[in-house]
Design a protein around this motif. Structure first.
Motif, PDB file in Angstrom:
ATOM      1  N   GLU A 179      12.130 -11.656   6.073  1.00 24.33           N
ATOM      2  CA  GLU A 179      12.753 -11.242   7.223  1.00 24.33           C
ATOM      3  C   GLU A 179      13.113  -9.792   6.374  1.00 24.33           C
ATOM      4  OE1 GLU A 179      12.273  -9.841  11.327  1.00 24.33           O
ATOM      5  OE2 GLU A 179      11.756 -11.840  10.533  1.00 24.33           O
ATOM      6  N   ASN A 180      13.550  -8.753   6.835  1.00 21.30           N
ATOM      7  CA  ASN A 180      13.943  -7.334   6.871  1.00 21.30           C
ATOM      8  C   ASN A 180      13.408  -6.830   5.037  1.00 21.30           C
ATOM      9  OD1 ASN A 180      16.256  -8.337   8.690  1.00 21.30           O
ATOM     10  ND2 ASN A 180      17.308  -9.063   7.481  1.00 21.30           N
ATOM     11  N   LEU A 181      12.297  -7.206   4.964  1.00 21.04           N
ATOM     12  CA  LEU A 181      11.115  -7.377   3.612  1.00 21.04           C
ATOM     13  C   LEU A 181      10.383  -5.909   4.249  1.00 21.04           C
ATOM     14  CD1 LEU A 181      12.061  -6.449   0.682  1.00 21.04           C
ATOM     15  CD2 LEU A 181      11.166  -8.807   0.246  1.00 21.04           C
ATOM     16  N   TYR A 182      10.407  -4.708   3.391  1.00 23.17           N
ATOM     17  CA  TYR A 182       9.561  -3.972   3.411  1.00 23.17           C
ATOM     18  C   TYR A 182       9.338  -2.913   2.159  1.00 23.17           C
ATOM     19  CZ  TYR A 182      10.329  -4.094   8.282  1.00 23.17           C
ATOM     20  OH  TYR A 182      10.336  -4.226  10.324  1.00 23.17           O
ATOM     21  N   ALA A 183       8.022  -2.794   1.905  1.00 24.19           N
ATOM     22  CA  ALA A 183       7.669  -2.002   0.595  1.00 24.19           C
ATOM     23  C   ALA A 183       7.032  -1.264   0.731  1.00 24.19           C
ATOM     24  CB  ALA A 183       6.815  -3.101  -0.435  1.00 24.19           C
ATOM     25  N   VAL A 184       6.619  -0.222   0.016  1.00 25.43           N
ATOM     26  CA  VAL A 184       5.669   0.616  -0.441  1.00 25.43           C
ATOM     27  C   VAL A 184       5.215   1.135  -1.859  1.00 25.43           C
ATOM     28  CG1 VAL A 184       7.346   2.994   0.140  1.00 25.43           C
ATOM     29  CG2 VAL A 184       5.428   3.210   0.867  1.00 25.43           C
ATOM     30  N   LYS A 185       4.240   1.320  -2.019  1.00 24.16           N
ATOM     31  CA  LYS A 185       3.990   2.402  -2.891  1.00 24.16           C
ATOM     32  C   LYS A 185       2.948   3.422  -3.291  1.00 24.16           C
ATOM     33  CE  LYS A 185       0.771   0.996  -7.011  1.00 24.16           C
ATOM     34  NZ  LYS A 185      -0.104  -0.022  -8.020  1.00 24.16           N
ATOM     35  N   ILE A 186       4.126   4.280  -3.700  1.00 23.79           N
ATOM     36  CA  ILE A 186       3.776   5.964  -4.228  1.00 23.79           C
ATOM     37  C   ILE A 186       2.447   6.753  -4.738  1.00 23.79           C
ATOM     38  CG2 ILE A 186       4.726   8.226  -3.660  1.00 23.79           C
ATOM     39  CD1 ILE A 186       7.246   7.152  -3.378  1.00 23.79           C
ATOM     40  N   ASP A 187       1.491   6.275  -3.982  1.00 23.11           N
ATOM     41  CA  ASP A 187       0.073   7.276  -5.066  1.00 23.11           C
ATOM     42  C   ASP A 187       0.659   8.400  -5.502  1.00 23.11           C
ATOM     43  OD1 ASP A 187      -2.345   8.230  -5.790  1.00 23.11           O
ATOM     44  OD2 ASP A 187      -3.201   6.399  -4.441  1.00 23.11           O
ATOM     45  N   GLN A 188       1.136   7.992  -6.685  1.00 24.24           N
ATOM     46  CA  GLN A 188       1.140   9.218  -7.520  1.00 24.24           C
ATOM     47  C   GLN A 188       0.215  10.926  -7.218  1.00 24.24           C
ATOM     48  OE1 GLN A 188       4.172   8.750 -10.433  1.00 24.24           O
ATOM     49  NE2 GLN A 188       4.565  11.016 -10.885  1.00 24.24           N
ATOM     50  N   LYS A 189      -1.081   9.855  -7.959  1.00 26.27           N
ATOM     51  CA  LYS A 189      -2.321  10.935  -7.456  1.00 26.27           C
ATOM     52  C   LYS A 189      -2.256  12.019  -5.939  1.00 26.27           C
ATOM     53  CE  LYS A 189      -4.747   9.175 -11.338  1.00 26.27           C
ATOM     54  NZ  LYS A 189      -6.336   8.733 -11.658  1.00 26.27           N
ATOM     55  N   LYS A 190      -2.041  11.339  -5.793  1.00 25.76           N
ATOM     56  CA  LYS A 190      -2.025  11.204  -3.760  1.00 25.76           C
ATOM     57  C   LYS A 190      -1.135  12.482  -3.116  1.00 25.76           C
ATOM     58  CE  LYS A 190      -3.365   9.206  -0.640  1.00 25.76           C
ATOM     59  NZ  LYS A 190      -3.898   7.830   0.345  1.00 25.76           N
ATOM     60  N   SER A 197       0.805  -1.260   0.042  1.00 31.20           N
ATOM     61  CA  SER A 197       0.298   0.243   0.182  1.00 31.20           C
ATOM     62  C   SER A 197       1.272   1.249   0.216  1.00 31.20           C
ATOM     63  CB  SER A 197      -1.151   0.276   1.248  1.00 31.20           C
ATOM     64  OG  SER A 197       0.161   1.174   2.080  1.00 31.20           O
ATOM     65  N   ASP A 198       0.100   2.433   0.089  1.00 30.06           N
ATOM     66  CA  ASP A 198       0.854   4.266   0.308  1.00 30.06           C
ATOM     67  C   ASP A 198       1.525   4.001   1.690  1.00 30.06           C
ATOM     68  OD1 ASP A 198      -1.365   3.735   1.325  1.00 30.06           O
ATOM     69  OD2 ASP A 198      -2.005   6.243   0.444  1.00 30.06           O
ATOM     70  N   GLU A 199       1.405   2.601   2.773  1.00 28.57           N
ATOM     71  CA  GLU A 199       1.952   2.910   3.699  1.00 28.57           C
ATOM     72  C   GLU A 199       3.268   2.173   3.958  1.00 28.57           C
ATOM     73  OE1 GLU A 199       1.406   5.415   5.659  1.00 28.57           O
ATOM     74  OE2 GLU A 199       0.021   6.635   5.466  1.00 28.57           O
ATOM     75  N   ILE A 200       4.679   2.190   4.699  1.00 34.23           N
ATOM     76  CA  ILE A 200       5.335   1.148   5.044  1.00 34.23           C
ATOM     77  C   ILE A 200       4.886  -0.158   4.806  1.00 34.23           C
ATOM     78  CG2 ILE A 200       7.683   0.946   5.302  1.00 34.23           C
ATOM     79  CD1 ILE A 200       8.620   3.117   5.503  1.00 34.23           C
ATOM     80  N   THR A 201       4.754  -0.704   4.568  1.00 36.84           N
ATOM     81  CA  THR A 201       4.313  -2.330   5.447  1.00 36.84           C
ATOM     82  C   THR A 201       5.493  -3.858   5.071  1.00 36.84           C
ATOM     83  OG1 THR A 201       2.420  -2.132   4.024  1.00 36.84           O
ATOM     84  CG2 THR A 201       2.442  -4.681   4.833  1.00 36.84           C
ATOM     85  N   LYS A 202       5.768  -4.436   5.901  1.00 40.95           N
ATOM     86  CA  LYS A 202       6.497  -5.234   6.295  1.00 40.95           C
ATOM     87  C   LYS A 202       6.326  -7.065   5.533  1.00 40.95           C
ATOM     88  CE  LYS A 202       9.357  -8.399   8.164  1.00 40.95           C
ATOM     89  NZ  LYS A 202       9.014  -9.560   7.784  1.00 40.95           N
TER      90      LYS A 202
END
Length: 303
Positions: free
Chosen positions: A76-87, A66-71
């Motif tokens: 272990e040790n991997l996080y992801a985030v998708k920056i919502d360009q429109k927002k 999501s657009d929040e940093i997610t574990k």
């Protein structure tokens, strides 16, 4: 540790930033995911980010993003985030116009609104979100799917916050506030970081054909004007030798090998990573881990 590994993994306790760029459809999102899984597996706390609205890092990881940093569960040790360009763009526009309210007449504000409708605003807003994440110190590796262009970076090298440039274009004048100076300092810090070859690796992903090579070369030259060197090139979707059994695939593979040599010569100062074509869709942590073992462990440009 070989040269390929030095551009992928952090050195001397410093954070490593990896940017993956390239034209649409060349596999940069898959490569960003493969690399993020690899660095996380090696024990580095890793953040995988994208600003590309078409990016599918969640699909490749086979995990919700999501657009929040997610574990990311399962590694272990991997996080992801998708920056919502429109927002991000909407929030950026609102902030610029909110700052302008009460300072300028309606004619100037209308002119600013027109300026804010340009594609540059989307680039700037997305990169501001990146700056927010890149300014954090709680990750050892940050991997960015879809690197900013030289055009975007030049906007950040202007002598004050870009929103103030909009005001100047609109015919208004304004003083640079302390908040503006702090924002500019953050931009400058991130830009300096991106120019540091020890901490930041810029990579172009391409399949071995003429057009992707030309486009990647042009983009790399644009970045060079900002003292940002391309350190890694990825030749993706290579037909495996054992699969080149028919005349068609033998000819295609022979063509690819010629273009791989051209990539080597065109980007002679960069490390070359060769990635085969896989018969299955690249999806899920297990497959990403296996691909990482295949292409990273012990690999270098001469293999």
């Amino acid at each position: 540790m070989n040269r390929l590994q030095t551009v992928i993994y952090p050195q001397n306790g410093e954070r490593k930033n990896l940017f993956f760029s390239g034209k649409g459809g060349v596999g940069k999102t898959s490569m960003a995911c493969i690399t993020a899984v690899e660095t996380a597996k090696k024990g580095y706390k890793t953040l995988l980010m994208t600003t590309d609205p078409a990016a599918h890092i969640g699909n490749v990881l086979d995990k919700p993003v999501s657009d929040e940093i997610t574990k990311i569960d399962g590694l272990e040790n991997l996080y992801a985030v998708k920056i919502d360009q429109k927002k991000a763009t909407q929030a950026y526009k609102e902030k610029v116009l909110q700052d302008a309210e009460g300072k300028f007449d309606q004619h100037t504000i209308m002119a600013m609104k027109e300026e804010l409708d340009s594609p540059c605003t989307e680039e700037m807003a997305a990169f501001q979100k990146f700056v927010d994440f890149a300014s954090r110190d709680d990750f050892q590796v940050i991997i960015f799917d879809t690197a900013p262009t030289g055009h975007t970076l030049r906007l950040l090298e202007l002598p004050m916050d870009w929103s103030k440039q909009i005001q100047l274009k609109a015919g208004a004048s304004t003083n640079v506030t302390e908040e503006d100076k702090k924002q500019q300092e953050r931009f400058d810090k991130v830009l300096d970081m991106m120019k540091d070859k020890k901490t930041t690796t810029f990579s172009f992903v391409m399949y071995p054909e003429k057009t992707p090579i030309i486009e990647a070369y042009r983009a790399s030259k644009e970045l060079e004007t900002l003292d940002i060197k391309t350190q890694l090139v990825v030749a993706n979707l290579i037909i495996p030798e054992e699969q080149a059994l028919t005349p068609f695939y033998k000819k295609r593979r022979a063509m690819q090998l010629e273009y791989i040599e051209e990539i080597n010569n065109t980007f002679e100062d960069a490390e070359l990573l060769k990635v085969p074509m896989f018969e299955d869709e690249i999806k899920g942590l297990e497959m990403l881990i296996e691909i990482g073992k295949k292409i990273f462990d012990g690999g270098d440009r001469n293999e």
